[in-house]
Write an enzyme that holds these catalytic residues in place. Sequence first.
Site, PDB file in Angstrom:
ATOM      1  N   GLY A  14     -12.226  -4.667   2.154  1.00  0.00           N
ATOM      2  CA  GLY A  14     -13.635  -4.349   2.414  1.00  0.00           C
ATOM      3  C   GLY A  14     -14.233  -3.405   1.383  1.00  0.00           C
ATOM      4  O   GLY A  14     -15.382  -3.592   0.956  1.00  0.00           O
ATOM      5  N   GLY A  31      -8.351  -9.134   0.613  1.00  0.00           N
ATOM      6  CA  GLY A  31      -7.134  -9.558   1.311  1.00  0.00           C
ATOM      7  C   GLY A  31      -6.679 -10.969   0.960  1.00  0.00           C
ATOM      8  O   GLY A  31      -5.573 -11.186   0.473  1.00  0.00           O
ATOM      9  N   ARG A  75       0.826  -1.217   0.000  1.00  0.00           N
ATOM     10  CA  ARG A  75       0.000   0.000   0.000  1.00  0.00           C
ATOM     11  C   ARG A  75       0.861   1.268   0.000  1.00  0.00           C
ATOM     12  O   ARG A  75       0.467   2.281  -0.584  1.00  0.00           O
ATOM     13  CB  ARG A  75      -0.954   0.007   1.196  1.00  0.00           C
ATOM     14  CG  ARG A  75      -2.158  -0.884   0.974  1.00  0.00           C
ATOM     15  CD  ARG A  75      -3.115  -0.781   2.143  1.00  0.00           C
ATOM     16  NE  ARG A  75      -4.347  -1.511   1.869  1.00  0.00           N
ATOM     17  CZ  ARG A  75      -5.300  -1.694   2.782  1.00  0.00           C
ATOM     18  NH1 ARG A  75      -5.149  -1.216   4.016  1.00  0.00           N
ATOM     19  NH2 ARG A  75      -6.399  -2.352   2.464  1.00  0.00           N
ATOM     20  N   LYS A  77     -17.712 -18.303   3.562  1.00  0.00           N
ATOM     21  CA  LYS A  77     -19.131 -18.268   3.898  1.00  0.00           C
ATOM     22  C   LYS A  77     -19.999 -17.526   2.897  1.00  0.00           C
ATOM     23  O   LYS A  77     -19.684 -16.419   2.487  1.00  0.00           O
ATOM     24  CB  LYS A  77     -19.291 -17.604   5.267  1.00  0.00           C
ATOM     25  CG  LYS A  77     -18.747 -18.452   6.393  1.00  0.00           C
ATOM     26  CD  LYS A  77     -19.096 -17.824   7.701  1.00  0.00           C
ATOM     27  CE  LYS A  77     -18.778 -18.776   8.851  1.00  0.00           C
ATOM     28  NZ  LYS A  77     -18.961 -18.096  10.133  1.00  0.00           N
TER      29      LYS A  77
HETATM   30  C1  3PG Z   1      -8.452  -1.793   5.585  1.00  0.00           C
HETATM   31  O1  3PG Z   1      -7.304  -2.245   5.685  1.00  0.00           O
HETATM   32  O2  3PG Z   1      -9.465  -2.512   5.559  1.00  0.00           O
HETATM   33  C2  3PG Z   1      -8.608  -0.311   5.424  1.00  0.00           C
HETATM   34  O3  3PG Z   1      -7.394   0.320   5.666  1.00  0.00           O
HETATM   35  C3  3PG Z   1      -9.695   0.221   6.328  1.00  0.00           C
HETATM   36  O4  3PG Z   1      -9.398  -0.072   7.664  1.00  0.00           O
HETATM   37  P1  3PG Z   1     -10.583  -0.427   8.654  1.00  0.00           P
HETATM   38  O5  3PG Z   1     -11.177  -1.723   8.193  1.00  0.00           O
HETATM   39  O6  3PG Z   1      -9.962  -0.500  10.018  1.00  0.00           O
HETATM   40  O7  3PG Z   1     -11.589   0.701   8.550  1.00  0.00           O
HETATM   41 MG    MG Z   2     -10.965  -3.461   6.809  1.00  0.00          MG
END
Ligand code: 3PG
Ligand code: MG
Length: 406
Positions: A375, A352, A35, A195
């Site tokens: 996310g 991820g 990142r 899931k």
């Molecule tokens: C992540 O890694 O998902 C983003 O940087 C957002 O972080 P967070 O899920 O803690 O809001």
């Molecule tokens: Mg996150």
Amino acid sequence: MFRTIDAFDVKGKRVLVRADLNVPSKDGKVTDSTRIDRSAATLKELAERGAKVIVLTHFGRPKGREDKYSQKLLVEPLAKAVGKAVAWADDCIGAVAEAVIAKMKDGDVALLENVRFHPEEEKNDPAFAQALAALGDVYVNDAFSTAHRAHASTEGLAHLLPAAAGRLMQAELDALAKALGTPEKPVAAVVGGAKVSTKLELLGNLVGRVDYLIIGGGMANTFLFAQGKNVGKSLCEKDMADTARAILEKAKAAHCHIVLPVDAVVAAEFAENAANEVVSIDAVPADKMILDAGPASAEAIIDRLGGCKTLVWNGPLGAFEINPFDAATNAVARAAAERTKQGKLLTVAGGGDTVAALAKAGVDEAFSYISTAGGAFLEWLEGKTLPGVAALEIKSGGGCGCGHSH
Ligand code: 3PG
Ligand code: MG
């Protein structure tokens, strides 16, 4: 429609850049700088154009000021990524930040301490957003991976200063528009992971947008169970069977072809190198669990991809983290990478686990685009409006075509 950093003459301006430098670390050292590296292009360009580049980011989920979430460990890796010294401010607002910024010359870069050390950040508190805005002349949001959060530094600020998308934000949005907005058809999506319950909205949106929905991982078991198959000891959300059947119906009505495994690699336990065998999907033993799609399934998926122009990938096809249950994921990923190299397939992946699985398969370089987001990527595929993206939008009618309401 988005303004990009082309819209501003930034020379001599204080430019507040919201980046997402929320990277994994161990013992005070960054363990994966992806990142940081991917954020560098915007920072370098702004510095080269004579801006005073002030970087805002969060790190972890601190409750107020917590030393273990200090971002000071990012100064060195960031300096390396941008190729110049990075000044450090121990707070992201107030006198401490102001003093550091006052010393900056055109082309300098500074990193401010974790915005989440102030609980007002996550509350999108107007006074806190105002305190951030006071430090800059222009706001650039380059944090696509945090754009699903309506926080002061990701959303509030965009309303207080002239705002634009940074180069990484731009690249992420372009890639997603190509993959789902106005894709070249036929389009396939690989959706895997444990899931069904965490990916319902994703599946619901995708069945209306893609020609082939390839389902793998633990969630495929729930679909197989819903079709009356015996999945033995496999991970399976039996209470989601009706939901799975509803998704299958919806797909049929939308002429979306759902691709499920036709064979499976099964084992008695979830363990590295567990004794395993390949069985037909109609013959999963009662005392075994499915840990990967079988070779015939991988072949069938690869065949399908042969006729496709676009592929969106979120989630592995099997328990890729333990050997040898990464085989189907590797085989399909390598075939997709090969077609990408030949210019026949556009491949966009995110999440991820997905990125880790593709890196393990050795294809992360070959894909057309790999998102930095987890996310936020998922929420985008669900067709949701991301507040950080919406705040950058120049209202001019028309949509992005991805199923988003903006
Ligand atoms: C992540 O890694 O998902 C983003 O940087 C957002 O972080 P967070 O899920 O803690 O809001
Ligand atoms: Mg996150």
